[in-house]
Design a protein around this motif. Sequence first.
Motif, PDB file in Angstrom:
ATOM      1  N   ALA A 282       4.727   5.644   8.484  1.00  0.00           N
ATOM      2  CA  ALA A 282       4.630   7.067   8.841  1.00  0.00           C
ATOM      3  C   ALA A 282       5.796   7.873   8.295  1.00  0.00           C
ATOM      4  CB  ALA A 282       4.550   7.210  10.358  1.00  0.00           C
ATOM      5  N   ARG A 283       6.965   7.238   8.094  1.00  0.00           N
ATOM      6  CA  ARG A 283       8.159   7.961   7.649  1.00  0.00           C
ATOM      7  C   ARG A 283       8.269   8.072   6.124  1.00  0.00           C
ATOM      8  NH1 ARG A 283      10.783   4.700  11.559  1.00  0.00           N
ATOM      9  NH2 ARG A 283      11.705   3.500   9.852  1.00  0.00           N
ATOM     10  N   LYS A 284       7.380   7.412   5.418  1.00  0.00           N
ATOM     11  CA  LYS A 284       7.486   7.420   3.955  1.00  0.00           C
ATOM     12  C   LYS A 284       7.282   8.830   3.388  1.00  0.00           C
ATOM     13  CE  LYS A 284       6.464   2.649   2.704  1.00  0.00           C
ATOM     14  NZ  LYS A 284       7.763   2.451   2.047  1.00  0.00           N
ATOM     15  N   ASP A 285       8.121   9.154   2.428  1.00  0.00           N
ATOM     16  CA  ASP A 285       8.005  10.440   1.737  1.00  0.00           C
ATOM     17  C   ASP A 285       6.873  10.337   0.715  1.00  0.00           C
ATOM     18  OD1 ASP A 285       9.166  13.131   0.894  1.00  0.00           O
ATOM     19  OD2 ASP A 285       9.178  11.983  -0.993  1.00  0.00           O
ATOM     20  N   PRO A 286       5.910  11.259   0.727  1.00  0.00           N
ATOM     21  CA  PRO A 286       4.753  11.130  -0.172  1.00  0.00           C
ATOM     22  C   PRO A 286       5.132  11.123  -1.659  1.00  0.00           C
ATOM     23  CG  PRO A 286       4.788  13.294   0.913  1.00  0.00           C
ATOM     24  CD  PRO A 286       5.812  12.445   1.581  1.00  0.00           C
ATOM     25  N   ILE A 287       6.103  11.942  -2.066  1.00  0.00           N
ATOM     26  CA  ILE A 287       6.497  11.972  -3.489  1.00  0.00           C
ATOM     27  C   ILE A 287       7.091  10.639  -3.923  1.00  0.00           C
ATOM     28  CG2 ILE A 287       7.921  13.136  -5.197  1.00  0.00           C
ATOM     29  CD1 ILE A 287       5.663  14.830  -4.019  1.00  0.00           C
ATOM     30  N   THR A 288       8.016  10.121  -3.082  1.00  0.00           N
ATOM     31  CA  THR A 288       8.650   8.840  -3.395  1.00  0.00           C
ATOM     32  C   THR A 288       7.597   7.733  -3.402  1.00  0.00           C
ATOM     33  OG1 THR A 288      10.670   9.617  -2.338  1.00  0.00           O
ATOM     34  CG2 THR A 288      10.456   7.248  -2.691  1.00  0.00           C
ATOM     35  N   ALA A 289       6.666   7.791  -2.429  1.00  0.00           N
ATOM     36  CA  ALA A 289       5.642   6.760  -2.334  1.00  0.00           C
ATOM     37  C   ALA A 289       4.723   6.756  -3.528  1.00  0.00           C
ATOM     38  CB  ALA A 289       4.831   6.946  -1.037  1.00  0.00           C
ATOM     39  N   LEU A 290       4.375   7.950  -4.024  1.00  0.00           N
ATOM     40  CA  LEU A 290       3.481   8.025  -5.186  1.00  0.00           C
ATOM     41  C   LEU A 290       4.141   7.518  -6.450  1.00  0.00           C
ATOM     42  CD1 LEU A 290       1.817  11.507  -4.548  1.00  0.00           C
ATOM     43  CD2 LEU A 290       0.661   9.276  -4.583  1.00  0.00           C
TER      44      LEU A 290
ATOM     45  N   ARG B 166       0.818  -1.212   0.000  1.00  0.00           N
ATOM     46  CA  ARG B 166       0.000   0.000   0.000  1.00  0.00           C
ATOM     47  C   ARG B 166       0.858   1.272   0.000  1.00  0.00           C
ATOM     48  NH1 ARG B 166      -3.108  -1.610   5.250  1.00  0.00           N
ATOM     49  NH2 ARG B 166      -3.770   0.592   5.249  1.00  0.00           N
ATOM     50  N   THR B 167       2.071   1.164  -0.577  1.00  0.00           N
ATOM     51  CA  THR B 167       2.976   2.317  -0.579  1.00  0.00           C
ATOM     52  C   THR B 167       2.358   3.509  -1.306  1.00  0.00           C
ATOM     53  OG1 THR B 167       4.919   0.893  -0.474  1.00  0.00           O
ATOM     54  CG2 THR B 167       5.264   3.126  -1.282  1.00  0.00           C
ATOM     55  N   ARG B 168       1.825   3.286  -2.494  1.00  0.00           N
ATOM     56  CA  ARG B 168       1.216   4.395  -3.250  1.00  0.00           C
ATOM     57  C   ARG B 168       0.028   4.983  -2.482  1.00  0.00           C
ATOM     58  NH1 ARG B 168       2.192   5.211  -8.632  1.00  0.00           N
ATOM     59  NH2 ARG B 168       0.003   5.767  -8.967  1.00  0.00           N
ATOM     60  N   GLU B 169      -0.753   4.103  -1.835  1.00  0.00           N
ATOM     61  CA  GLU B 169      -1.903   4.573  -1.047  1.00  0.00           C
ATOM     62  C   GLU B 169      -1.437   5.467   0.104  1.00  0.00           C
ATOM     63  OE1 GLU B 169      -5.134   2.666   2.048  1.00  0.00           O
ATOM     64  OE2 GLU B 169      -4.483   1.424   0.347  1.00  0.00           O
ATOM     65  N   ILE B 170      -0.331   5.051   0.760  1.00  0.00           N
ATOM     66  CA  ILE B 170       0.219   5.857   1.861  1.00  0.00           C
ATOM     67  C   ILE B 170       0.666   7.216   1.342  1.00  0.00           C
ATOM     68  CG2 ILE B 170       2.095   6.011   3.549  1.00  0.00           C
ATOM     69  CD1 ILE B 170       1.975   2.906   3.700  1.00  0.00           C
ATOM     70  N   GLY B 171       1.342   7.189   0.176  1.00  0.00           N
ATOM     71  CA  GLY B 171       1.780   8.440  -0.433  1.00  0.00           C
ATOM     72  C   GLY B 171       0.608   9.354  -0.742  1.00  0.00           C
ATOM     73  N   LEU B 172      -0.494   8.789  -1.250  1.00  0.00           N
ATOM     74  CA  LEU B 172      -1.679   9.578  -1.573  1.00  0.00           C
ATOM     75  C   LEU B 172      -2.291  10.177  -0.313  1.00  0.00           C
ATOM     76  CD1 LEU B 172      -3.687  10.567  -3.695  1.00  0.00           C
ATOM     77  CD2 LEU B 172      -4.941   8.407  -3.401  1.00  0.00           C
TER      78      LEU B 172
END
Length: 426
Positions: free
Chosen positions: A415-423, A320-326
């Motif tokens: 929680a530490r994921k960067d939104p740009i990188t995650a998207l 769910r990395t992209r979802e977290i980024g979103l």
Amino acid sequence: MRTPDLIGTAVSNTSRSKLRTALTVIAIVIGAFTLTVTAGIGTGVNKYIDTMTASFGDEDQLYILDETNMDRAGAPGSTGAPPEYDPETAGASSEFGFITLDADDIEAIQGIDGIEAVNPLVSVTGEYLETPNGTAYALNQFDAPQNASGLELTAGAVPEGDSEITIPSAWLEIFDTEDPDAVLGQEIEIGLLNTIGEPQTTTAEISGVTEEAISGLGGNPMPSVALNDALYQLQTSGMDIDDQYMAVTAVVPDLEGNENAVKADLEDQGYLAMTVEDQIGAIQGIINMITYILIGFALIALLAASFGIVNTLLMSVQERTREIGLMKALGMSGGRVFGLFSLEAVIIGLLGSIIGIGLGVITGVAGNQYLTSGPLSDVAGLTLFEVDPATMGLIGLLIVAIAFISGTLPASRAARKDPITALRHE
């Protein structure tokens, strides 16, 4: 995202990968089930032991006898119905070799610092018990009436009147019945020998029927205090002799603080003193040790389940990395993301604990009912499993806490994921 929405989303997310979540929950269920059954057994058996302690005296008392009698203390009652009485062997049952205490011993014990009151216990030895149909049966020893509060009754009540007595359930057959209520109120004759060997008799009324406990209490007839004193007077008649006592109970205020000093003083004067804990402590210690070992195995199972939670949520974070980024791009804070994944771990733990504790309680109650009314029905008052709501609640809280701690690693990573990188994640 508001807290109710956060909880609803967490519940929904746990059902995304049903098989993976189910396997993790099963691992928690195993640990919760084992903990519940183990704790219930420990509580039940210790409750039974606590019930047994009533037959050994109050918690602030010491049971004192001559040191020579150490190996004879607490002898259990006889098993089964008594044989018919044979006058040719009259008097043989009086030879116990039991070292008694006298007035000098009582005075010496009363003089020990820390002892507030002394209650002598007299020993009465019977010869025969005659049933209403005229048949006499051999009668050896009586249970001490001071222990009446520890009796396990199948019918009737503890003996309190001037001539009341209880009989063991194993003796019902000599009254030609299997119904304990049928013997209540019947009069029996008790025969014994006095100090010069003359037969003495008195009558008694059956007030209750007892089951023999594991301590031996209830395996012999128990007279009331008044009847026991009357029997003792008959037994010591015929010759002017000093009173002899099988043992004494001594009241020691603040027994916990004074126990060692009082015991040491008594030992110096040749007496053996035992508390309630001394008499049952070994049994309780063994049970507690077994309980702790089983709890240890249950905790190992929960530890294994905690790694399952970590693995489940790490895979969920990865998927769910992209979802977290979103979510973070739309303004969801890192704390809220951490809370979302932590809640998923808590939900998994809560679900596993509810199922495991529920199954454990059902299994324990059913097993207790089957064993105590079936194979172990001869053990009076036995309890193998006891539901303690406080303990069950603590088990549930422990499991949820373990689940929460297990979920902190994946939640922190999310929680530490960067939104740009995650998207940009594929």
